[in-house]
Design an enzyme around this catalytic site. Structure first.
Site, PDB file in Angstrom:
ATOM      1  CE  LYS A 101     -66.432   2.110  23.234  1.00 12.58           C
ATOM      2  NZ  LYS A 101     -66.202   1.601  22.548  1.00 12.58           N
TER       3      LYS A 101
ATOM      4  N   GLY B  22     -63.199  10.475  22.913  1.00 13.31           N
ATOM      5  CA  GLY B  22     -62.734   9.538  23.588  1.00 13.31           C
ATOM      6  C   GLY B  22     -60.831   9.842  23.716  1.00 13.31           C
ATOM      7  CG  HIS B  23     -59.474   8.075  19.854  1.00 13.29           C
ATOM      8  ND1 HIS B  23     -60.753   8.177  19.423  1.00 13.29           N
ATOM      9  CD2 HIS B  23     -59.340   7.202  19.533  1.00 13.29           C
ATOM     10  CE1 HIS B  23     -60.853   6.656  18.860  1.00 13.29           C
ATOM     11  NE2 HIS B  23     -60.133   6.262  19.034  1.00 13.29           N
TER      12      HIS B  23
HETATM   13  P1  AMP Z   1     -59.583   2.653  18.760  1.00 15.87           P
HETATM   14  O1  AMP Z   1     -58.918   3.460  18.033  1.00 15.87           O
HETATM   15  O2  AMP Z   1     -61.028   2.361  18.691  1.00 15.87           O
HETATM   16  O3  AMP Z   1     -58.859   1.141  19.099  1.00 15.87           O
HETATM   17  O4  AMP Z   1     -59.298   3.487  20.870  1.00 15.87           O
HETATM   18  C1  AMP Z   1     -57.973   3.616  21.001  1.00 15.87           C
HETATM   19  C2  AMP Z   1     -58.044   3.848  22.381  1.00 15.87           C
HETATM   20  O5  AMP Z   1     -58.464   4.889  22.761  1.00 15.87           O
HETATM   21  C3  AMP Z   1     -58.364   2.750  23.784  1.00 15.87           C
HETATM   22  O6  AMP Z   1     -57.740   2.597  24.538  1.00 15.87           O
HETATM   23  C4  AMP Z   1     -59.452   2.800  23.752  1.00 15.87           C
HETATM   24  O7  AMP Z   1     -60.376   2.225  24.758  1.00 15.87           O
HETATM   25  C5  AMP Z   1     -59.873   4.496  23.919  1.00 15.87           C
HETATM   26  N1  AMP Z   1     -61.239   4.812  23.325  1.00 15.87           N
HETATM   27  C6  AMP Z   1     -61.961   4.406  22.360  1.00 15.87           C
HETATM   28  N2  AMP Z   1     -63.125   5.513  22.804  1.00 15.87           N
HETATM   29  C7  AMP Z   1     -62.799   5.674  24.123  1.00 15.87           C
HETATM   30  C8  AMP Z   1     -63.926   6.756  24.461  1.00 15.87           C
HETATM   31  N3  AMP Z   1     -65.723   7.068  24.285  1.00 15.87           N
HETATM   32  N4  AMP Z   1     -64.051   6.972  26.053  1.00 15.87           N
HETATM   33  C9  AMP Z   1     -62.224   7.232  25.879  1.00 15.87           C
HETATM   34  N5  AMP Z   1     -61.109   6.072  25.024  1.00 15.87           N
HETATM   35  C10 AMP Z   1     -61.267   5.735  24.705  1.00 15.87           C
END
Ligand code: AMP
Length: 314
Positions: free
Chosen positions: A157, A44-45
């Site tokens: 997400k 995702g990232h």
């Molecule tokens: P986090 O590390 O969880 O704070 O996420 C960092 C970024 O990655 C944020 O903008 C999230 O929305 C994005 N993100 C996390 N999981 C996903 C996913 N499965 N698909 C797309 N973007 C994601």
């Protein structure tokens, strides 16, 4: 490894200016893309980083587990931290600079400012995570000011997060443009999340109920069901609580304002859910997911892909 690791604000500034200078000298137009993360990076990232490196000439990824967005009883201490593996993900997806500061570097002892956006932050996740979105807005505004990117990339997400940050940037006339990227899912439909590491086989099986419910709703919506009460009952009938599975909320809201939905959905709305799943090991994990209920041709393809099961790891 070629990706540059900045631990301090000064190192970040230094890397940004030397890379910009090198590109300018080579006659390349300099544009900066930024992907804020908390690490434990997954596909995702990576999809955000790839998109940034496609659209801009310098991509910066931040990795910072932001204490300000965790409540007292939340999982700050056990949040996964995997910097070495994260650096490879960043490099392979095309990042140039990783900014991984300490908490002291981000928040010096005399730091007192808090950014908050008001009502939108009090619904959905905000109703259960007091102060969470203020912590998110504070760190993201600080990071946006440090990186000064042309574009910053966020996952849909975390739909509420994206709506709130978009409001903040618009209200405060911040020059960085925010770009929302569709959710990347595992082959079984579960949205990728750093917290999926906490799921054992039983919790993972329970987690499958989330994409299954959202998919039923997506299909019905695309087939013409447009009453929010009907779509919501459909979702709730697939998300029945059972042992180890507990719905925290399941709501349909206006996608831009996060206000109450109208009875008939005509403009973009989001169906958002938060669920607790508990494994055989007793570990309880909170998962969130959503779908955008839209007829807008620009946003429709993600919904169609999801409804027709062609969503898989890219
Ligand atoms: P986090 O590390 O969880 O704070 O996420 C960092 C970024 O990655 C944020 O903008 C999230 O929305 C994005 N993100 C996390 N999981 C996903 C996913 N499965 N698909 C797309 N973007 C994601």
């Amino acid at each position: 490894m070629n990706v540059l690791l900045a631990r301090t604000r000064a190192e970040l500034r230094g890397f940004l200016s030397s890379l910009s200078q090198t590109l300018e000298e080579a006659g390349v137009h300099v544009s900066v893309g930024f992907v804020p993360t908390m690490g434990a990076l997954h596909e995702g990232h990576a999809s955000l980083i790839r998109r940034s490196s496609k659209e801009t000439s310098i991509t910066v990824v931040s990795i910072f587990v932001n204490p300000k967005q965790f409540g007292a009883n939340e999982d700050l201490a056990k949040y996964p931290r995997t910097l070495e593996a994260d650096l490879s993900v960043c490099e392979n997806a095309g990042a140039h600079i990783v900014f991984a500061p300490s908490a002291e570097e981000m928040y010096p002892a005399d730091f007192t400012t808090q950014v908050s956006v008001g009502g939108m932050a009090d619904v959905l996740c905000g109703a259960y995570r007091s102060g969470h979105f203020s912590g998110v807005c504070t760190v993201v505004l600080l990071l946006l000011n440090l990186v000064r990117a042309d574009q910053a990339y966020f996952g849909l997400k975390d739909f509420q997060q994206f709506s709130i940050l978009s409001r903040m940037v618009e209200d405060l006339v911040h020059p960085t443009r925010l770009v929302g990227i569709p959710t990347v899912r595992d082959r079984d439909g579960v949205a990728l999340s750093s917290r999926n590491k906490f799921l054992d086989a039983q919790a993972r099986r329970l987690a499958l109920k989330i994409p299954a419910a959202l998919k039923t709703v997506a299909q019905s919506f695309l087939q013409g069901m447009s009453k929010s009460s009907e779509l919501l009952s459909l979702c709730l009938s697939s998300l029945k609580n059972e042992d180890g599975f507990e719905v925290q909320y399941c709501e349909i809201r206006d996608a831009k304002t996060l206000g109450q939905s109208s009875e008939t959905i005509e403009t973009d709305h989001v169906l958002a859910v938060a669920v607790f799943v508990t494994g055989a090991d007793g570990v309880k994990t909170r998962l969130i997911d959503n779908i955008l209920l839209t007829h807008d041709p620009e946003n429709l393809s993600a919904l169609l892909d999801f409804a027709h099961e062609s969503v898989a790891l890219s």
